[in-house]
Design a protein around this motif. Structure first.
Motif, PDB file in Angstrom:
ATOM      1  N   ALA A  63       0.834  -1.210   0.000  1.00  0.00           N
ATOM      2  CA  ALA A  63       0.000   0.000   0.000  1.00  0.00           C
ATOM      3  C   ALA A  63       0.863   1.251   0.000  1.00  0.00           C
ATOM      4  O   ALA A  63       0.596   2.215  -0.724  1.00  0.00           O
ATOM      5  N   VAL A 124     -13.446   1.522  -4.889  1.00  0.00           N
ATOM      6  CA  VAL A 124     -13.280   0.948  -3.550  1.00  0.00           C
ATOM      7  C   VAL A 124     -14.631   0.548  -2.976  1.00  0.00           C
ATOM      8  O   VAL A 124     -14.760  -0.440  -2.249  1.00  0.00           O
ATOM      9  N   VAL A 232      -5.860   1.219  -8.016  1.00  0.00           N
ATOM     10  CA  VAL A 232      -6.819   0.909  -6.954  1.00  0.00           C
ATOM     11  C   VAL A 232      -7.426  -0.469  -7.170  1.00  0.00           C
ATOM     12  O   VAL A 232      -7.525  -1.287  -6.241  1.00  0.00           O
ATOM     13  N   ALA A 235      -4.879  -3.257  -6.533  1.00  0.00           N
ATOM     14  CA  ALA A 235      -4.636  -3.436  -5.096  1.00  0.00           C
ATOM     15  C   ALA A 235      -5.837  -4.091  -4.424  1.00  0.00           C
ATOM     16  O   ALA A 235      -5.683  -5.007  -3.600  1.00  0.00           O
ATOM     17  N   ALA A 236      -7.047  -3.639  -4.774  1.00  0.00           N
ATOM     18  CA  ALA A 236      -8.250  -4.176  -4.142  1.00  0.00           C
ATOM     19  C   ALA A 236      -8.447  -5.647  -4.487  1.00  0.00           C
ATOM     20  O   ALA A 236      -8.940  -6.426  -3.658  1.00  0.00           O
ATOM     21  N   VAL A 242      -5.026  -4.972   2.429  1.00  0.00           N
ATOM     22  CA  VAL A 242      -5.108  -3.517   2.307  1.00  0.00           C
ATOM     23  C   VAL A 242      -6.548  -3.083   2.518  1.00  0.00           C
ATOM     24  O   VAL A 242      -7.448  -3.525   1.809  1.00  0.00           O
ATOM     25  N   LEU A 247      -6.619   2.237   0.496  1.00  0.00           N
ATOM     26  CA  LEU A 247      -6.803   2.336  -0.947  1.00  0.00           C
ATOM     27  C   LEU A 247      -7.229   3.746  -1.357  1.00  0.00           C
ATOM     28  O   LEU A 247      -6.812   4.257  -2.399  1.00  0.00           O
TER      29      LEU A 247
END
Length: 360
Positions: A63, A124, A232, A235-236, A242, A247
């Motif tokens: 992150a 997100v 984003v 990563a999500a 995370v 995020l």
């Protein structure tokens, strides 16, 4: 009614504040964005020693890396040629109206990055439809791209023509001074048929804060939102450790970086043009030169943007629009800033040397 009147009065008072105070407000807002990004990052990463810290340890480091990547992406994008041209030409117009537009860069970049923040929040939050607008080739992406490029191209075309009129006025005044004439009030302002013709399209852009809407419409092309949105989403999808708060620090860090550098650029441009207005006789030629560079830059970027717009919107296959559609504006912004600052620096040095020789 009384409340509305009071709010309007406070707004006018804010615009009448000293220059230094307004600069503190602008950069204070930039600092607040930085603090908010850091706060989200730390709020979204559990402290060491907590039960969930073991599973999230790897996610924390990733992150942090993604936040730094997003920040650097914001720095890079703030120097795209279309950013510099829009901020520079807008600043030139406000200064010619005897205003001190300290927040042009901030308003533009905040509007531009609002698209990124909105996309990040929706992603997100699980709004999968946003991904359809971020994928190249999809209908949503195409439509938003056409809106963004069409608005940016037309805005830069209008600003380039308006400041081109100011350049012709300044160049004529410079020739008059060289021939023994005097500098008259308004010699540095855009006049004539072209300036009058363009006054109406620019009539709604009365204050620096109005540039926010222009920046937002620029951002609809998703050139920046794609970068952050993909970060984003990646990563999500891949990092269970995370949290959503961490995020959300990605688009906010991007915004913090872009507002910092765009605000700084806008203030530098303001000082450059104000220096020409405060001593016009000595710096009339300098004003004409930088105004010409700014107008030419805006017209060139407009041609590239609108060429790409027509190439995509109408499926044109001619060599000209195909070439214009493939030009990358991300590499030339720093060159434009360097040229403008170099001209400013040379003019300042020449001014000091003349002052020294006259004093001697």
């Amino acid at each position: 009614m009384t409340t509305l009147t009071g709010l309007a009065a406070k707004y006018r008072q804010r615009e009448e504040l000293p220059l230094r105070t307004r600069l503190l407000f602008a950069f204070g807002a930039v600092a607040a964005l930085h603090l908010a990004a850091v706060a989200l990052l730390f709020a979204g990463t559990p402290e060491s020693g907590t039960p969930e810290s073991g599973t999230a340890g790897a996610g924390q480091s990733v992150a942090l890396g993604l936040v730094l990547t997003a920040y650097l992406a914001g720095v890079k994008h703030s120097y795209d040629w279309d950013h510099i041209a829009a901020i520079d030409n807008s600043t030139r117009r406000f200064v010619a109206q005897r205003k001190d537009p300290v927040s042009v860069g901030f308003a533009f970049s905040l509007g531009h990055s609002s698209v990124v923040i909105l996309a990040g929040v929706l992603v997100v939050g699980g709004a999968a439809i946003v991904g359809q607008f971020m994928e190249d080739g999809t209908t949503g992406n195409l439509v938003l791209g056409l809106i963004g490029s069409g608005v940016s191209g037309l805005f830069l075309l209008v600003m380039g023509l308006f400041n081109g009129s100011a350049f012709l006025q300044a160049a004529q005044a410079y020739r008059n001074v060289q021939g023994g004439g005097e500098v008259r009030d308004g010699d540095l302002e855009a006049k004539g048929f072209l300036a009058r013709l363009l006054t109406r399209p620019l009539s709604r852009v009365k204050r620096p804060r109005n540039i926010y809407v222009i920046g937002f419409l620029f951002g609809l092309s998703f050139d920046t939102a794609t970068t952050i949105g993909l970060l984003v989403m990646t990563a999500a999808a891949s990092l269970a450790g995370v949290s959503p708060l961490a995020l959300l620090a990605l688009p906010l860090s991007f915004t913090a970086a872009m507002t910092l550098f765009d605000t700084t650029n806008g203030v530098a441009m303001m000082r450059m043009y104000r220096s020409a207005l405060h001593n016009p006789q000595r710096k009339l030629g300098f004003n004409a030169l930088i105004t010409g560079i700014s107008a030419l830059s805006a017209l060139f970027v407009s041609a590239i943007t609108l060429g790409g717009f027509f190439h995509t919107a109408f499926g044109l296959e001619d060599p000209l629009t195909t070439w214009l559609g493939g030009v990358d504006l991300g590499e030339a912004g720093l060159l434009l800033v360097a040229v403008l600052l170099a001209v400013w620096g040379v003019a300042a040095l020449r001014g000091r040397s003349k002052s020294s020789s006259q004093a001697a």
